[in-house]
Design a protein around this motif. Structure first.
Motif, PDB file in Angstrom:
ATOM      1  N   VAL A   1      35.118  19.893  40.323  1.00 14.08           N
ATOM      2  CA  VAL A   1      35.374  20.172  41.743  1.00 14.08           C
ATOM      3  C   VAL A   1      36.328  21.368  41.812  1.00 14.08           C
ATOM      4  O   VAL A   1      37.068  21.628  40.865  1.00 14.08           O
ATOM      5  N   PRO A   2      36.322  22.099  42.932  1.00 15.91           N
ATOM      6  CA  PRO A   2      37.266  23.220  43.051  1.00 15.91           C
ATOM      7  C   PRO A   2      38.705  22.700  43.069  1.00 15.91           C
ATOM      8  O   PRO A   2      38.957  21.537  43.381  1.00 15.91           O
ATOM      9  N   PHE A   3      39.650  23.585  42.725  1.00 16.88           N
ATOM     10  CA  PHE A   3      41.070  23.243  42.898  1.00 16.88           C
ATOM     11  C   PHE A   3      41.380  23.042  44.382  1.00 16.88           C
ATOM     12  O   PHE A   3      42.078  22.131  44.774  1.00 16.88           O
ATOM     13  N   GLY A   4      40.891  23.966  45.207  1.00 17.76           N
ATOM     14  CA  GLY A   4      41.213  23.987  46.636  1.00 17.76           C
ATOM     15  C   GLY A   4      41.677  25.389  47.013  1.00 17.76           C
ATOM     16  O   GLY A   4      40.884  26.228  47.396  1.00 17.76           O
TER      17      GLY A   4
ATOM     18  N   VAL B   1      47.226  26.033  42.737  1.00 17.70           N
ATOM     19  CA  VAL B   1      47.567  26.674  41.472  1.00 17.70           C
ATOM     20  C   VAL B   1      47.865  28.146  41.716  1.00 17.70           C
ATOM     21  O   VAL B   1      47.268  28.774  42.590  1.00 17.70           O
ATOM     22  N   LEU B   2      48.834  28.654  40.985  1.00 12.34           N
ATOM     23  CA  LEU B   2      49.210  30.075  41.052  1.00 12.34           C
ATOM     24  C   LEU B   2      48.862  30.729  39.731  1.00 12.34           C
ATOM     25  O   LEU B   2      49.167  30.197  38.670  1.00 12.34           O
ATOM     26  N   ILE B   3      48.227  31.913  39.816  1.00 13.09           N
ATOM     27  CA  ILE B   3      47.907  32.662  38.605  1.00 13.09           C
ATOM     28  C   ILE B   3      48.555  34.032  38.696  1.00 13.09           C
ATOM     29  O   ILE B   3      48.111  34.882  39.466  1.00 13.09           O
ATOM     30  N   PRO B   4      49.648  34.257  37.965  1.00 14.05           N
ATOM     31  CA  PRO B   4      50.239  35.585  37.943  1.00 14.05           C
ATOM     32  C   PRO B   4      49.555  36.441  36.882  1.00 14.05           C
ATOM     33  O   PRO B   4      49.300  35.975  35.774  1.00 14.05           O
ATOM     34  N   ARG B   5      49.213  37.663  37.249  1.00 12.70           N
ATOM     35  CA  ARG B   5      48.646  38.608  36.276  1.00 12.70           C
ATOM     36  C   ARG B   5      49.487  39.859  36.314  1.00 12.70           C
ATOM     37  O   ARG B   5      49.589  40.505  37.357  1.00 12.70           O
ATOM     38  N   GLY B   6      50.078  40.226  35.199  1.00 12.46           N
ATOM     39  CA  GLY B   6      50.892  41.426  35.176  1.00 12.46           C
ATOM     40  C   GLY B   6      51.822  41.415  33.987  1.00 12.46           C
ATOM     41  O   GLY B   6      51.547  40.753  32.980  1.00 12.46           O
ATOM     42  N   GLY B   7      52.934  42.106  34.119  1.00  8.50           N
ATOM     43  CA  GLY B   7      53.870  42.241  33.014  1.00  8.50           C
ATOM     44  C   GLY B   7      54.638  40.952  32.756  1.00  8.50           C
ATOM     45  O   GLY B   7      54.592  40.001  33.535  1.00  8.50           O
ATOM     46  N   ALA B   8      55.351  40.949  31.628  1.00  3.70           N
ATOM     47  CA  ALA B   8      56.097  39.772  31.204  1.00  3.70           C
ATOM     48  C   ALA B   8      57.137  39.357  32.241  1.00  3.70           C
ATOM     49  O   ALA B   8      57.364  38.170  32.462  1.00  3.70           O
ATOM     50  N   GLY B   9      57.758  40.348  32.903  1.00  2.00           N
ATOM     51  CA  GLY B   9      58.799  40.043  33.885  1.00  2.00           C
ATOM     52  C   GLY B   9      58.246  39.265  35.065  1.00  2.00           C
ATOM     53  O   GLY B   9      58.818  38.254  35.488  1.00  2.00           O
ATOM     54  N   LEU B  10      57.109  39.732  35.592  1.00  2.00           N
ATOM     55  CA  LEU B  10      56.469  39.040  36.708  1.00  2.00           C
ATOM     56  C   LEU B  10      56.128  37.604  36.322  1.00  2.00           C
ATOM     57  O   LEU B  10      56.433  36.651  37.041  1.00  2.00           O
ATOM     58  N   ILE B  11      55.494  37.465  35.172  1.00  4.53           N
ATOM     59  CA  ILE B  11      55.022  36.136  34.762  1.00  4.53           C
ATOM     60  C   ILE B  11      56.203  35.202  34.541  1.00  4.53           C
ATOM     61  O   ILE B  11      56.199  34.048  34.967  1.00  4.53           O
ATOM     62  N   GLN B  12      57.260  35.709  33.893  1.00  2.00           N
ATOM     63  CA  GLN B  12      58.442  34.890  33.644  1.00  2.00           C
ATOM     64  C   GLN B  12      59.059  34.411  34.952  1.00  2.00           C
ATOM     65  O   GLN B  12      59.454  33.251  35.084  1.00  2.00           O
ATOM     66  N   SER B  13      59.142  35.301  35.931  1.00  2.00           N
ATOM     67  CA  SER B  13      59.781  34.917  37.192  1.00  2.00           C
ATOM     68  C   SER B  13      58.947  33.868  37.919  1.00  2.00           C
ATOM     69  O   SER B  13      59.489  32.931  38.509  1.00  2.00           O
ATOM     70  N   VAL B  14      57.628  33.976  37.860  1.00  2.00           N
ATOM     71  CA  VAL B  14      56.779  32.973  38.511  1.00  2.00           C
ATOM     72  C   VAL B  14      56.918  31.626  37.799  1.00  2.00           C
ATOM     73  O   VAL B  14      57.055  30.573  38.431  1.00  2.00           O
TER      74      VAL B  14
ATOM     75  N   VAL C   1      54.753  25.312  42.616  1.00  2.00           N
ATOM     76  CA  VAL C   1      53.300  25.202  42.515  1.00  2.00           C
ATOM     77  C   VAL C   1      52.932  25.326  41.030  1.00  2.00           C
ATOM     78  O   VAL C   1      53.508  26.157  40.336  1.00  2.00           O
ATOM     79  N   PRO C   2      51.994  24.495  40.537  1.00  2.00           N
ATOM     80  CA  PRO C   2      51.595  24.626  39.132  1.00  2.00           C
ATOM     81  C   PRO C   2      51.085  26.040  38.825  1.00  2.00           C
ATOM     82  O   PRO C   2      50.384  26.637  39.634  1.00  2.00           O
ATOM     83  N   VAL C   3      51.475  26.547  37.662  1.00  2.00           N
ATOM     84  CA  VAL C   3      51.178  27.934  37.285  1.00  2.00           C
ATOM     85  C   VAL C   3      50.283  27.962  36.048  1.00  2.00           C
ATOM     86  O   VAL C   3      50.434  27.136  35.157  1.00  2.00           O
ATOM     87  N   ILE C   4      49.335  28.905  36.028  1.00  2.00           N
ATOM     88  CA  ILE C   4      48.668  29.215  34.764  1.00  2.00           C
ATOM     89  C   ILE C   4      49.183  30.568  34.306  1.00  2.00           C
ATOM     90  O   ILE C   4      48.957  31.590  34.951  1.00  2.00           O
ATOM     91  N   GLU C   5      49.916  30.543  33.194  1.00  2.00           N
ATOM     92  CA  GLU C   5      50.486  31.776  32.631  1.00  2.00           C
ATOM     93  C   GLU C   5      49.380  32.610  32.014  1.00  2.00           C
ATOM     94  O   GLU C   5      48.541  32.079  31.294  1.00  2.00           O
ATOM     95  N   THR C   6      49.410  33.902  32.260  1.00  2.00           N
ATOM     96  CA  THR C   6      48.399  34.758  31.641  1.00  2.00           C
ATOM     97  C   THR C   6      49.039  35.904  30.880  1.00  2.00           C
ATOM     98  O   THR C   6      50.164  36.296  31.141  1.00  2.00           O
ATOM     99  N   GLY C   7      48.371  36.334  29.935  1.00  2.00           N
ATOM    100  CA  GLY C   7      48.348  37.676  29.480  1.00  2.00           C
ATOM    101  C   GLY C   7      49.317  38.342  28.560  1.00  2.00           C
ATOM    102  O   GLY C   7      48.937  39.331  28.014  1.00  2.00           O
TER     103      GLY C   7
END
Lengths: 416, 416
Positions: free
Chosen positions: B115-118, B201-214, B220-226
């Protein structure tokens, strides 16, 4: 040493020990689980003596009898814990399972395989049997575990963990794959929640307050478990002879569990026929009904407020409402359900299909009691908890849910 | 209206719109994706004009040319975005897929279905093509999306989203399944991270600083990327004629991406033969080598510090070290890898087996360039990002990774 330093130290030891455990074969892990079961039985006096300390302390503190009953261990309960460990030994090893795989167009072999998380933190309340259950499930899934039980069970948990650690070490794995979180204060829980990078996942099991605080404060990823405001909706097309025992079972089979029904919705078209029957049957079973106006016309029904629609009673209480149609039932559930388990009773395929599609809960049941949402009932063999979140795992979590995956790619000098 | 209230309002609208989208058929969603692609091409002048504003602003701000290049849209890039949407239309619908199912001993039918997340929140930097990619992937997986791109691309993103929303509405779905997060300030990002219950769910895509801050601030549950500090280890049993082009490809094929190699480890037994070849080849390709003592004996090699072992350069730089054995290579990777992708070059089956088992990364490669860790290369058809976390999804995330599951249980009046 500060609580934080003490927790980080055990987490670091767990991390190191988890590496060996991740590489252990199923045969090694199963032998260790049987050794853990044997040790619990062989050293039952030690564990029961420690448990007697906890019980005595709880009695001196004036703890209610039902809580003391949850705390108390007996030879029979210890035997159940040992059998639980043997049952886990009998389950398939999730580690190494190939989830998907094949050969890409360029000849690269690609496989997605299950691997342990690494280090799992468990935060739980009261029952000391969870200590052995969680240790067994984590060990089989290749994860080191940090156990933080209730301080009311601290002597029991310390004794159980000491016995299990000796059995683990005697079986050739590192004892540090099973550890208690040191310290009784909230500081140690807080340190566990902040040990990001050392602890891979936290699983809180307990009341809504505990789970909410972990979700809010943890920087370690969390799997939310267990709060169940479960609904049974009796549709206009319900077979009322199925609906009546189903509602009774969902509410009264066991009241203290997250898959017990807490709210009853009845379609207006069957209210006249069903309400007298269900009110009488529930009240005869000792259930207090918190009802809307329609239910309120019966004797001994308490007037429901919005608080009732949102409450997980975990007792012989049920909120009850008559709804004009399926849409209103869906809207009520969308507003109040905790997303654990919701059930419809209907013989109408269209209504069942809509309910299944539109109710956004971990488990959606048609013509079955909410009590079936359970790892054992689902045939998983063991259950670490029931996830009410959408990420990673949703619903009862067995051994596969206690793993992550890794992509393995095999080439022969492949470049892009 | 405060940033928080504004974000909660769009999230609430997304939540409502997500319900209809969750029930949409594959045919409806695919027709919508093609309409989105058609609209991007039909209204390209509008989008390019908005993009020209962003580019002019960036140039006036003295933004470096490589960043401006990432920001700039052309007819060709718009055609690529449209084709991306059509490609997603061609992929199987993950929603409704039965992950497992069967009949229990008591006759209950049990199915676990996707099912979708929403509602999905995307926080990303720079490239405006991500706006269309993310909208397409979320729509196909049945999720409403809240898009928070870089403020440097605000005009482009606003134009793209306006075009896509019109196409969605014209296709009969609710436009609010694709929305921009209002506001340019960090407050709006913060409000998105705090919208637990509204955003799934939150998906941050970008540099390490952005992802770390999120990761640190989000409830909100996060999926770390990249973030990719990827290693290539050339074993003593490596075929050096495979190793050389593989190292070059992993480092130089494209430097700004997370699956580019950032560190090279070479077994001491092959150092004498391999180092002169690899140093010459890398330097000829314009790569600056940050080396240990062994590499440091070559001209133009910069002395490496611990910072180098931990750095994701994303440029023509590589950290390089000679290790005494496989254990030392594993220890180096355990210490410094970001857990994205690590590769071994070896003809020794035992060494490959140990490397695959012991390296704890999302992707572990044998005799293949790190550049293969990619949803496209893995055959997923579309990719929302590469997860470096262990919960829910690890490695490239395609459409199935953008879903949760639900248990559907069908009985005939079953009680326990």
């Amino acid at each position: 040493m500060s609580a934080e330093a003490a927790v980080r130290e055990v987490a670091q030891r767990a991390r190191v020990a988890s590496r060996g455990l991740a590489l252990a074969t199923r045969a090694q892990k199963d032998a260790t689980l049987h050794a853990m079961a044997d040790a619990l039985l062989a050293r039952s006096e030690e564990v029961l003596a420690a448990n007697a300390e906890d019980v005595a302390r709880a009695e001196a503190d004036g703890t209610p009898p039902n809580i003391i009953d949850r705390l108390r261990l007996t030879d029979e309960r210890l035997a159940g814990m040992a059998q639980g460990l043997r049952d886990v030994a009998g389950l398939a090893d999730p580690v190494g399972e190939v989830v998907r795989g094949g050969v890409l167009a360029n000849g690269l072999e690609l496989r997605q395989v299950r691997v342990p998380f690494g280090v799992v933190g468990m935060i739980y309340e009261a029952r000391p049997n969870v200590t052995a259950d969680a240790a067994g499930i984590c060990l089989k899934s290749g994860n080191a575990v940090l156990l933080r039980g209730s301080s009311s069970a601290r002597s029991s948990n310390a004794a159980i963990v000491a016995v299990l650690r000796d059995a683990v070490a005697a079986s050739g794995l590192e004892a540090d794959v099973v550890q208690l979180v040191p310290g009784d204060s909230h500081d140690s829980v807080k340190a566990l929640m902040r040990a990001r990078g050392l602890v891979d996942v936290l699983i809180p099991r307990g009341g809504a307050g505990l789970i909410q605080s972990v979700v809010n404060d943890s920087t370690v990823p969390v799997i939310e478990t267990g709060v169940g405001n479960c609904h049974v909706y009796v549709d206009r097309a319900a077979d009322l002879d199925k609906a009546l025992p189903l509602v009774l079972n969902a509410k009264t089979h066991r009241t203290s569990v997250c898959n017990a029904a807490e709210s009853l919705l009845v379609h207006a078209d069957v209210a006249e026929e069903f309400l007298p029957r269900v009110v009488a049957a529930l009240q005869e079973a000792g259930v207090t009904i918190h009802g809307d106006d329609a239910f309120g016309s019966y004797d001994d029904v308490v007037v429901a407020t919005d608080d009732d629609w949102g409450t997980e009673y975990l007792s012989l209480d049920i909120a009850a409402r008559v709804v004009p149609d399926l849409d209103a039932a869906l809207e009520h559930i969308r507003t109040w359900s905790s997303g654990h388990t919701d059930a419809i009773v209907t013989e109408d395929q269209g209504a069942a299909r809509r309910f299944v599609a539109e109710v956004d809960s971990a488990a959606v049941l048609v013509n079955a009691s909410t009590r079936f949402t359970d790892g054992g009932e689902f045939g998983f063999g063991a259950e670490i908890g029931i996830s009410t979140q959408k990420l990673h795992a949703r619903g009862p979590m067995g051994l596969p849910e206690m793993t992550s995956t890794k992509y393995v790619v095999i080439g022969d000098g492949h470049v892009r």
